[in-house]
Design a protein around this motif. Structure first.
Motif, mmCIF file in Angstrom:
data_model
loop_
_atom_site.group_PDB
_atom_site.id
_atom_site.type_symbol
_atom_site.label_atom_id
_atom_site.label_comp_id
_atom_site.label_asym_id
_atom_site.label_seq_id
_atom_site.Cartn_x
_atom_site.Cartn_y
_atom_site.Cartn_z
ATOM 1 N N ASN A 1 0.827 -1.209 0.000
ATOM 2 C CA ASN A 1 0.000 0.000 0.000
ATOM 3 C C ASN A 1 0.861 1.258 0.000
ATOM 4 O OD1 ASN A 1 -2.965 -0.921 0.446
ATOM 5 N ND2 ASN A 1 -1.753 -2.136 1.897
ATOM 6 N N VAL A 2 0.456 2.220 -0.801
ATOM 7 C CA VAL A 2 1.204 3.465 -0.912
ATOM 8 C C VAL A 2 0.312 4.618 -0.467
ATOM 9 C CG1 VAL A 2 2.374 5.005 -2.520
ATOM 10 C CG2 VAL A 2 2.489 2.534 -2.864
ATOM 11 N N SER A 3 0.814 5.452 0.433
ATOM 12 C CA SER A 3 -0.004 6.584 0.870
ATOM 13 C C SER A 3 0.319 7.820 0.026
ATOM 14 C CB SER A 3 0.219 6.864 2.354
ATOM 15 O OG SER A 3 1.315 7.718 2.517
ATOM 16 N N ALA A 4 -0.599 8.771 0.064
ATOM 17 C CA ALA A 4 -0.486 9.983 -0.758
ATOM 18 C C ALA A 4 0.846 10.695 -0.550
ATOM 19 C CB ALA A 4 -1.645 10.919 -0.460
ATOM 20 N N ARG A 5 1.229 10.836 0.718
ATOM 21 C CA ARG A 5 2.468 11.546 1.046
ATOM 22 C C ARG A 5 3.690 10.924 0.358
ATOM 23 N NH1 ARG A 5 2.241 15.361 5.479
ATOM 24 N NH2 ARG A 5 4.435 15.336 5.969
ATOM 25 N N GLN A 6 3.741 9.597 0.361
ATOM 26 C CA GLN A 6 4.855 8.894 -0.299
ATOM 27 C C GLN A 6 4.858 9.186 -1.786
ATOM 28 O OE1 GLN A 6 3.566 4.957 1.394
ATOM 29 N NE2 GLN A 6 5.695 4.494 0.982
ATOM 30 N N PHE A 7 3.675 9.098 -2.360
ATOM 31 C CA PHE A 7 3.547 9.227 -3.802
ATOM 32 C C PHE A 7 3.911 10.634 -4.266
ATOM 33 C CE2 PHE A 7 1.083 8.739 -7.852
ATOM 34 C CZ PHE A 7 1.759 7.622 -8.295
ATOM 35 N N GLN A 8 3.834 11.601 -3.339
ATOM 36 C CA GLN A 8 4.136 12.978 -3.720
ATOM 37 C C GLN A 8 5.625 13.301 -3.645
ATOM 38 O OE1 GLN A 8 1.376 14.767 -1.066
ATOM 39 N NE2 GLN A 8 -0.329 14.315 -2.446
ATOM 40 N N GLU A 9 6.406 12.404 -3.028
ATOM 41 C CA GLU A 9 7.840 12.674 -2.947
ATOM 42 C C GLU A 9 8.517 12.383 -4.284
ATOM 43 O OE1 GLU A 9 9.929 10.937 0.354
ATOM 44 O OE2 GLU A 9 8.174 11.209 1.641
ATOM 45 N N PRO A 10 9.239 13.374 -4.818
ATOM 46 C CA PRO A 10 9.812 13.221 -6.148
ATOM 47 C C PRO A 10 10.804 12.050 -6.259
ATOM 48 C CG PRO A 10 10.618 15.233 -5.092
ATOM 49 C CD PRO A 10 9.528 14.700 -4.233
ATOM 50 N N GLU A 11 11.537 11.789 -5.201
ATOM 51 C CA GLU A 11 12.567 10.740 -5.283
ATOM 52 C C GLU A 11 12.019 9.363 -4.900
ATOM 53 O OE1 GLU A 11 12.981 12.115 -1.029
ATOM 54 O OE2 GLU A 11 12.044 12.669 -2.913
ATOM 55 N N TRP A 12 10.691 9.280 -4.832
ATOM 56 C CA TRP A 12 10.104 8.031 -4.364
ATOM 57 C C TRP A 12 10.368 6.840 -5.295
ATOM 58 C CZ3 TRP A 12 5.649 4.858 -5.367
ATOM 59 C CH2 TRP A 12 5.440 3.913 -4.355
ATOM 60 N N VAL A 13 10.342 7.086 -6.595
ATOM 61 C CA VAL A 13 10.598 6.002 -7.552
ATOM 62 C C VAL A 13 11.976 5.383 -7.291
ATOM 63 C CG1 VAL A 13 10.820 5.384 -9.991
ATOM 64 C CG2 VAL A 13 9.087 7.031 -9.282
ATOM 65 N N GLU A 14 12.942 6.239 -6.922
ATOM 66 C CA GLU A 14 14.295 5.737 -6.614
ATOM 67 C C GLU A 14 14.284 4.862 -5.365
ATOM 68 O OE1 GLU A 14 14.290 9.159 -7.999
ATOM 69 O OE2 GLU A 14 14.680 7.870 -9.720
ATOM 70 N N ARG A 15 13.403 5.199 -4.421
ATOM 71 C CA ARG A 15 13.297 4.376 -3.213
ATOM 72 C C ARG A 15 12.771 2.992 -3.555
ATOM 73 N NH1 ARG A 15 11.410 8.102 0.739
ATOM 74 N NH2 ARG A 15 12.897 9.783 0.863
ATOM 75 N N VAL A 16 11.812 2.950 -4.473
ATOM 76 C CA VAL A 16 11.263 1.669 -4.911
ATOM 77 C C VAL A 16 12.362 0.867 -5.603
ATOM 78 C CG1 VAL A 16 9.563 0.526 -6.390
ATOM 79 C CG2 VAL A 16 8.928 2.611 -5.157
ATOM 80 N N ALA A 17 13.075 1.536 -6.504
ATOM 81 C CA ALA A 17 14.158 0.874 -7.230
ATOM 82 C C ALA A 17 15.201 0.352 -6.258
ATOM 83 C CB ALA A 17 14.782 1.844 -8.228
ATOM 84 N N SER A 18 15.517 1.152 -5.236
ATOM 85 C CA SER A 18 16.535 0.766 -4.269
ATOM 86 C C SER A 18 16.069 -0.417 -3.409
ATOM 87 C CB SER A 18 16.906 1.992 -3.427
ATOM 88 O OG SER A 18 17.170 1.631 -2.100
ATOM 89 N N ALA A 19 14.785 -0.441 -3.046
ATOM 90 C CA ALA A 19 14.255 -1.571 -2.270
ATOM 91 C C ALA A 19 14.364 -2.863 -3.078
ATOM 92 C CB ALA A 19 12.801 -1.313 -1.866
ATOM 93 N N LEU A 20 14.101 -2.762 -4.377
ATOM 94 C CA LEU A 20 14.212 -3.938 -5.250
ATOM 95 C C LEU A 20 15.665 -4.385 -5.356
ATOM 96 C CD1 LEU A 20 11.729 -2.860 -8.069
ATOM 97 C CD2 LEU A 20 11.450 -4.835 -6.549
ATOM 98 N N ARG A 21 16.543 -3.406 -5.593
ATOM 99 C CA ARG A 21 17.963 -3.713 -5.772
ATOM 100 C C ARG A 21 18.539 -4.358 -4.516
ATOM 101 N NH1 ARG A 21 19.047 1.157 -7.750
ATOM 102 N NH2 ARG A 21 19.657 1.839 -5.683
ATOM 103 N N LYS A 22 18.266 -3.736 -3.366
ATOM 104 C CA LYS A 22 18.842 -4.227 -2.114
ATOM 105 C C LYS A 22 18.325 -5.606 -1.743
ATOM 106 C CE LYS A 22 20.205 0.082 0.042
ATOM 107 N NZ LYS A 22 19.567 1.272 0.640
#
Ligand code: C2E
Ligand code: CA
Ligand code: CA
Ligand code: CA
Length: 278
Positions: free
Chosen positions: A117-138
């Motif tokens: 689940n993704v909340s609005a606040r997370q989705f509004q952060e510009p660098e959020w896609v990188e966090r997703v990518a980093s979670a996958l990578r790690k």
């Protein structure tokens, strides 16, 4: 009446102070919880109605509070959103879900998608896609084993930006779903532009099936809309055999709900995944 007024005022201010104090304390507790990782994910299976296979699990957060016991998301998620702590909690959830699913993959269990689940606040952060990518990578989890659940309100807050973000997430290879579908108001023209894979019919339209004619009509309409847009459709909150049969008959692809299983700890999912068919 003067007397009452003064008492009321005293009561009011005392109440305010104590509630502000309470809020501050709760915020401190939540910060500590983040630092100590007091959270735990429970997982609820999602079943393909055609094959009977568990193809995905939704990750649902709980706070294992040292004094108050196991707290449900309703007890702290909106508070975390208001205080801005949701970003860190969301990062933890994402990483923990990816890590767990990778562990299941490594254990040789039948592959499942983990839905977060993704909340609005997370989705509004510009660098959020990188966090997703980093979670996958790690974690080493392949992107196709991760799905993100966005609500209509999260998307509709800024459609233009949401669509751009969704395309970047799609490019990563993760799946996207619209959660609680039917409770917000995404326009059909907007919906057409979303690169999503599935719609989740909100529980409120499922709970009175099959008897409520309005809900039956709404469920059928959402299923047909989803299929017109070539999306999968999943019903959440399925609690009875009758609801399942109605949804199957109406062409719904997938279900999630207590009928199948309540959200359970990771070990419970392992047991479920070892059963070939339910
Ligand atoms: P949701 O995303 O709509 O999740 C489904 C909720 O319905 C879950 O409640 C689940 O336990 C409950 N549920 C599932 N099947 C049934 C059923 O058959 N009958 C009934 N009555 N309920 C059912 P839960 O775990 O308390 O989560 C509540 C909400 O908290 C979630 O609603 C979601 O919006 C939010 N949430 C949960 N985990 C997270 C998270 O990690 N991050 C964020 N941002 N929000 C989360
Ligand atoms: Ca959800
Ligand atoms: Ca996609
Ligand atoms: Ca939902």
């Amino acid at each position: 009446s003067k007397e009452i007024g003064r008492d009321a005022l005293q009561f009011f201010t005392a109440e305010m102070a104590s509630s502000a104090h309470e809020k501050l304390r709760y915020q401190e507790e939540l910060r500590r919880a983040i630092a100590r990782e007091e959270f735990v994910l429970h997982y609820q299976p999602q079943m393909d109605l055609k094959t009977g296979h568990i193809f995905a699990v939704e990750a649902l957060i709980r706070w294992n509070h040292p004094e108050r016991g196991l707290l449900m998301p309703g007890d702290f998620i909106s508070f975390a959103e208001d205080t801005g702590l949701i970003g860190q909690i969301g990062d933890w959830t994402l990483r923990a879900a990816c890590r767990q699913n990778k562990a299941w993959r490594d254990a040789g269990l039948p592959p499942v998608v983990v839905s977060v689940n993704v909340s609005a606040r997370q989705f509004q952060e510009p660098e959020w896609v990188e966090r997703v990518a980093s979670a996958l990578r790690k974690s080493g989890l392949e992107a196709r084993y991760l799905e993100l659940e966005l609500t209509e309100s999260v998307i509709m807050a800024d459609v233009q930006q949401a669509v751009a973000l969704m395309h970047r997430l799609e490019a990563l290879g993760v799946h996207l779903a619209i959660d609680d579908f039917g409770t917000g108001y995404s326009s059909l023209s907007a919906l057409k532009r979303f690169p999503v894979d599935r719609l989740k019919i909100d529980r409120s339209f499922v709970q009175d099936l099959p008897d409520d004619p309005d809900d039956a009509a709404i469920a059928r309409a959402i299923i047909s809309l989803a299929h017109t847009l070539q999306l999968k459709v999943i019903a959440e909150g399925v609690e009875t055999r009758e609801q399942l049969e109605f949804l199957r008959g109406a062409g719904c692809d997938e279900i999630q709900g207590y009928y199948l299983s309540k959200p359970v700890r990771a070990e419970g999912i392992e047991t479920l995944l070892r059963i070939p068919n339910i």
